[in-house]
Design an enzyme around this catalytic site. Structure first.
Site, mmCIF file in Angstrom:
data_model
loop_
_atom_site.group_PDB
_atom_site.id
_atom_site.type_symbol
_atom_site.label_atom_id
_atom_site.label_comp_id
_atom_site.label_asym_id
_atom_site.label_seq_id
_atom_site.Cartn_x
_atom_site.Cartn_y
_atom_site.Cartn_z
ATOM 1 N N CYS A 271 0.920 24.875 -15.082
ATOM 2 C CA CYS A 271 -0.299 25.084 -14.296
ATOM 3 C C CYS A 271 -0.593 26.586 -14.162
ATOM 4 O O CYS A 271 -0.938 27.231 -15.137
ATOM 5 C CB CYS A 271 -0.173 24.387 -12.948
ATOM 6 N N HIS B 107 1.644 18.684 -14.100
ATOM 7 C CA HIS B 107 2.821 19.017 -13.292
ATOM 8 C C HIS B 107 3.963 18.014 -13.490
ATOM 9 O O HIS B 107 4.044 17.029 -12.732
ATOM 10 C CB HIS B 107 2.433 19.003 -11.810
ATOM 11 N N GLU C 55 6.979 18.263 -12.590
ATOM 12 C CA GLU C 55 7.886 18.224 -11.428
ATOM 13 C C GLU C 55 7.401 17.236 -10.379
ATOM 14 O O GLU C 55 8.155 16.857 -9.490
ATOM 15 C CB GLU C 55 8.040 19.631 -10.826
#
Lengths: 89, 230
Positions: free
Chosen positions: B82, B199, B201
């Site tokens: 990002c 993302h 994560e």
């Protein structure tokens, strides 16, 4: 030393999609400004600097634009320099 | 894990590394002038330096970035997620730029990505053409590059992830931000610097609604270990 003000204009390159500009154009059309054919939204940056002369100011501001103020991939820039009337020096 | 003022995904990424995978994690502050022996440097998401002027424009001049660029030049693994992707583009470690989403909206939603390169240190745990379900969360994720750069990326196979539908078909209505060629992630020519907008994560444990992101973290961990043992 001379107090100089540089006025830098940064705009999206013609090939870069500018959704902000498109949206502003639609807003203007809604308000009745039907004659508007295109809007591009950019940035205005004012830089004050103390340099020996105007030529040096131009060189320094050019370098600032290349290194930080504009991203050459997506933006064009232009600027003018002027004696800084606001300076008390 | 590099932390700039304004970074916000560092703890989420860090959690995956040390709590989920049990790997060793070190945080690098933006003023640090060494990488503390890390095998992979992650630039996580957020708004480094407030994203003032342009996304990533100020962060690229942080002292730690000088070391990150050296590390990348030596073949070290660098992964920008990002805001990290935006910083890597500003730092010229990756070509192109990320501009305002075509919708002008900040988009925070699940996307599907088709994996076009499964031979990289970041994707070795994936299958080629595999479809991953990973969320995005950005206002400026529309990938732009000039036509010459785009065709070079395509010819070199540097496009790693493309937004797709659930079947892996790349379609305009599966592109959440107007990215050219539906690009969600690219790698440098050498294959050691990856930038991606989604993302991983945020989908690395079942509690988060998906675990596809873990595949990328696990790939990176195994690759880093391999580099050490070669």
């Amino acid at each position: 030393m001379t107090a100089i003000v540089a006025r830098v204009i940064v705009t999206p390159k013609p090939a870069v999609n500018d959704p902000q500009g498109i949206t502003v154009r639609q807003g203007l059309a809604t308000l009745g400004f039907g004659e508007v054919t295109d809007v591009r939204v950019g940035k205005y940056i004012e830089v004050r600097l103390d340099v020996r002369n105007e030529k040096e100011a131009r060189e320094r501001v050019e370098a600032m634009c290349r290194q930080l103020l504009a991203n050459h991939v997506i933006e064009d820039y232009s600027f003018d320099v002027d004696t800084d009337g606001r300076s008390s020096k | 894990m590099v932390v700039f003022p304004g970074t916000w995904s560092d703890r989420d990424c860090g959690w995956v590394i040390d709590q989920v995978l049990g790997a060793e994690l070190r945080y690098l502050w933006h003023k640090d002038a060494d990488l503390k022996g890390c095998d992979c440097v992650i630039l996580p998401g957020g708004f480094a330096y407030g994203d003032y002027l342009r996304t990533g424009a100020i962060a690229r001049f942080a002292p730690v970035m000088e070391k990150v660029i050296e590390f990348a030049d030596q073949g070290g693994l660098v992964w920008g997620i990002c805001n990290g992707f935006q910083i890597l583009c500003e730092a010229d470690l990756l070509p192109g730029a990320l501009i305002r989403n075509s919708s002008l909206e900040f988009r925070c939603e699940w996307t599907h990505l088709v994996v076009e390169r499964a031979d990289l240190p970041f994707t070795s745990g994936c299958e080629e053409r595999e479809v991953l379900r990973i969320p995005i969360s950005h206002g400026e994720g529309s990938y732009f590059a000039d036509p010459a750069t785009l065709s070079r990326l395509e010819q070199n196979g540097q496009v790693v992830f493309r937004y797709s539908d659930v079947e892996g078909r790349v379609r305009p209505n599966a592109n959440p931000n107007g990215s050219l060629h539906s690009i969600a992630g690219i790698v440098n020519e050498r294959g050691n610097v990856l930038g991606m907008m989604p993302h991983p994560e945020r989908c690395a444990e079942p509690e988060l609604g998906g675990t596809d992101g873990l595949k990328l973290f696990r790939s990176v961990m195994h690759s880093a270990v391999e580099v050490l043992t070669v």
